[in-house]
Every structure is written in structure tokens, then in C-alpha cells.
Design a protein around this motif. Structure first.
Motif, PDB file in Angstrom:
ATOM      1  N   GLN A   1       2.539   1.664  -3.430  1.00 22.35           N
ATOM      2  CA  GLN A   1       1.601   2.177  -4.428  1.00 22.35           C
ATOM      3  C   GLN A   1       1.383   3.680  -4.261  1.00 22.35           C
ATOM      4  O   GLN A   1       1.243   4.410  -5.247  1.00 22.35           O
ATOM      5  N   ALA A   2       1.352   4.140  -3.010  1.00 25.02           N
ATOM      6  CA  ALA A   2       1.185   5.570  -2.754  1.00 25.02           C
ATOM      7  C   ALA A   2       2.418   6.356  -3.182  1.00 25.02           C
ATOM      8  O   ALA A   2       2.318   7.485  -3.667  1.00 25.02           O
ATOM      9  N   LEU A   3       3.591   5.764  -3.007  1.00 25.52           N
ATOM     10  CA  LEU A   3       4.842   6.426  -3.361  1.00 25.52           C
ATOM     11  C   LEU A   3       5.039   6.509  -4.875  1.00 25.52           C
ATOM     12  O   LEU A   3       5.434   7.545  -5.408  1.00 25.52           O
ATOM     13  N   CYS A   4       4.775   5.400  -5.552  1.00 18.11           N
ATOM     14  CA  CYS A   4       5.069   5.301  -6.988  1.00 18.11           C
ATOM     15  C   CYS A   4       3.915   5.868  -7.818  1.00 18.11           C
ATOM     16  O   CYS A   4       2.999   5.140  -8.211  1.00 18.11           O
ATOM     17  N   GLN A   5       3.987   7.138  -8.076  1.00 18.05           N
ATOM     18  CA  GLN A   5       2.955   7.808  -8.854  1.00 18.05           C
ATOM     19  C   GLN A   5       3.218   7.645 -10.352  1.00 18.05           C
ATOM     20  O   GLN A   5       4.357   7.520 -10.791  1.00 18.05           O
TER      21      GLN A   5
ATOM     22  N   GLU B   1       5.938  12.980   3.151  1.00 20.95           N
ATOM     23  CA  GLU B   1       4.563  12.917   2.638  1.00 20.95           C
ATOM     24  C   GLU B   1       3.838  11.666   3.143  1.00 20.95           C
ATOM     25  O   GLU B   1       2.625  11.686   3.373  1.00 20.95           O
ATOM     26  N   LEU B   2       4.597  10.574   3.319  1.00 22.69           N
ATOM     27  CA  LEU B   2       4.010   9.318   3.806  1.00 22.69           C
ATOM     28  C   LEU B   2       4.015   9.235   5.328  1.00 22.69           C
ATOM     29  O   LEU B   2       3.635   8.208   5.894  1.00 22.69           O
TER      30      LEU B   2
ATOM     31  N   GLN C   1       9.398  12.511  -0.160  1.00 20.38           N
ATOM     32  CA  GLN C   1       8.222  11.641  -0.078  1.00 20.38           C
ATOM     33  C   GLN C   1       8.143  10.894   1.240  1.00 20.38           C
ATOM     34  O   GLN C   1       7.058  10.487   1.666  1.00 20.38           O
TER      35      GLN C   1
ATOM     36  N   HIS D   1       1.658  -3.550 -12.821  1.00 22.92           N
ATOM     37  CA  HIS D   1       1.423  -2.111 -12.850  1.00 22.92           C
ATOM     38  C   HIS D   1       0.985  -1.701 -14.254  1.00 22.92           C
ATOM     39  O   HIS D   1       1.677  -2.008 -15.244  1.00 22.92           O
TER      40      HIS D   1
ATOM     41  N   THR E   1       0.823  -1.207   0.000  1.00 23.07           N
ATOM     42  CA  THR E   1       0.000   0.000   0.000  1.00 23.07           C
ATOM     43  C   THR E   1       0.856   1.256   0.000  1.00 23.07           C
ATOM     44  O   THR E   1       0.584   2.221  -0.727  1.00 23.07           O
ATOM     45  N   GLN E   2       1.906   1.274   0.801  1.00 24.90           N
ATOM     46  CA  GLN E   2       2.810   2.419   0.843  1.00 24.90           C
ATOM     47  C   GLN E   2       3.568   2.573  -0.471  1.00 24.90           C
ATOM     48  O   GLN E   2       3.767   3.685  -0.952  1.00 24.90           O
TER      49      GLN E   2
END
Length: 201
Positions: free
Chosen positions: A33-37, A136-137, A133, A102, A30-31
Motif C-alpha cells: 500500500q505504501a509503494l502503490c501510490q 524509500e521503504l 522505491q 483499491h 502494508t508495504q
């Protein structure tokens, strides 16, 4: 009678202890996926797109930062699957797959990388972006390029039960012991093992 050998003292500095702690941290899926934009343009119209693509490749293909920056998007068919050819340390070649499915990687594999506007980016730019980031997380530790490779390995093993020898090949480790150090046991290891045995339903 031989003299008893003197016990050598070992000096542990704060820097080495801190570095060891940072290396042991990994991201959850989950983290990650949030990081890899996803880049705004598949042909990397902006510098930031190239930056995002590099981070995505490290997190979802397990590439080193140098491999991600210079990724040629060269594909090879392996049975009925599509593999990417990576040239890593010592000019050694290995195959990697879009195992985490992905959509950007699947789409970009069908495009022409020669049309990319931004061809390269510095390692320092990637490093600084990951540091930002981390905040940000809301992490209490700093993400590094190496964190993404460790996270990729950890997710494949503990979430998707991929065997360590297969992970070794995907990461391009010459020594199996290196792969073992990547796979830090955590609560996911315990919970997934119990679920597979039917103790947690």
C-alpha cells in the motif's frame, strides 16, 4: 558390475544465488500500500501518473509489467462482480478482479481510458522507479516487477486464505508448480493457520 557413476559437480555462482534470494522476497500488504501510490489524475495527465498506475496494477491485480503497461481496462460482468479481461503470455486471456478493493481501480474502471493522455511507458522506467522505491521503504533488497506479482499472490494466500488453484488462474500460470514457488511460507503462514484453528485469539 556397472561402474559407480561419478558425482557431477554443480557450480553455483554469486549472481545466480543473489538472483534467487531477490526472487524470494515479498512485500506485506502494508508495504504494498505504501509503494502503490495513486496517480494525481485518473486520465494520466502526466508521465508520472502512467508510471504510478502501472505499479498499482502490478501490485493490486497481479499483472506482469507488459500487461500493466498495455492494460485496456476492458471489463466483463461475472455474476454480480466486475472482472477485467487480461491478454497475457502467448495471447492467452484470463480474468482478474479488484480483490483488494483499491478505490483507484474501482473508479478508473468506470471511466473512459481513451481520454488518458499518457498511453504507454517503458519497462525500464518502471524498473528504475521500483529500484528507487526500495530505498524509500528502507528495504535491504531491490523491488522488481516480479516482486509485485509474488507479493500479490502471497497476500491473497496468507492474509486472505485464497486457495492456490484460484491464485494460479488470477496470475495466468499454465503450470501449478509455478504458483507454488510464488507462495513462500513465512511467519504469516504460521500465525494465520494458528489463528484459524483457534490457538491464537
Amino acid at each position: 558390475m556397472l561402474p559407480f557413476p561419478k558425482k557431477q559437480s554443480q557450480t553455483i555462482t554469486f549472481d545466480s544465488f543473489s538472483k534467487k534470494r531477490v526472487q524470494e522476497n515479498v512485500l506485506t500488504l502494508t508495504q504494498l500500500q505504501a509503494l502503490c501510490q495513486t496517480p494525481s489524475s485518473i486520465h494520466l495527465s502526466y508521465r508520472h501518473d502512467k508510471l504510478l498506475e502501472c505499479v498499482l496494477l502490478m501490485g493490486f491485480l497481479g499483472l506482469r509489467v507488459s500487461e500493466a503497461i498495455n492494460f485496456p481496462w476492458q471489463t466483463i460482468p461475472v455474476e454480480d462482480k466486475q472482472a477485467f479481461l487480461v491478454r497475457g503470455k502467448g495471447n492467452k486471456q484470463r480474468l482478474v478482479f479488484n480483490l483488494l478493493n483499491h478505490p483507484y481501480i474501482a473508479k478508473k474502471a468506470k471511466s473512459d481510458p481513451e481520454k488518458d493522455k499518457w498511453k504507454s511507458i517503458s519497462r525500464m522506467a518502471v524498473w528504475k522507479y521500483l529500484q528507487k522505491q526500495s530505498q524509500e521503504l528502507n528495504l535491504s533488497w531491490k523491488i522488481t516487477p516480479h516482486t509485485l506479482r509474488r507479493s500479490f499472490a502471497s497476500i491473497l494466500h496468507y492474509d486472505f486464505h485464497l486457495e492456490p488453484p484460484a491464485i494460479q488462474q488470477l496470475l495466468g500460470h499454465s503450470q501449478f508448480q509455478t504458483t507454488e514457488r510464488y507462495l513462500k511460507k513465512d511467519t504469516r503462514f504460521l500465525l494465520n493457520s494458528l489463528q484459524r484453528k483457534g490457538f491464537l485469539c
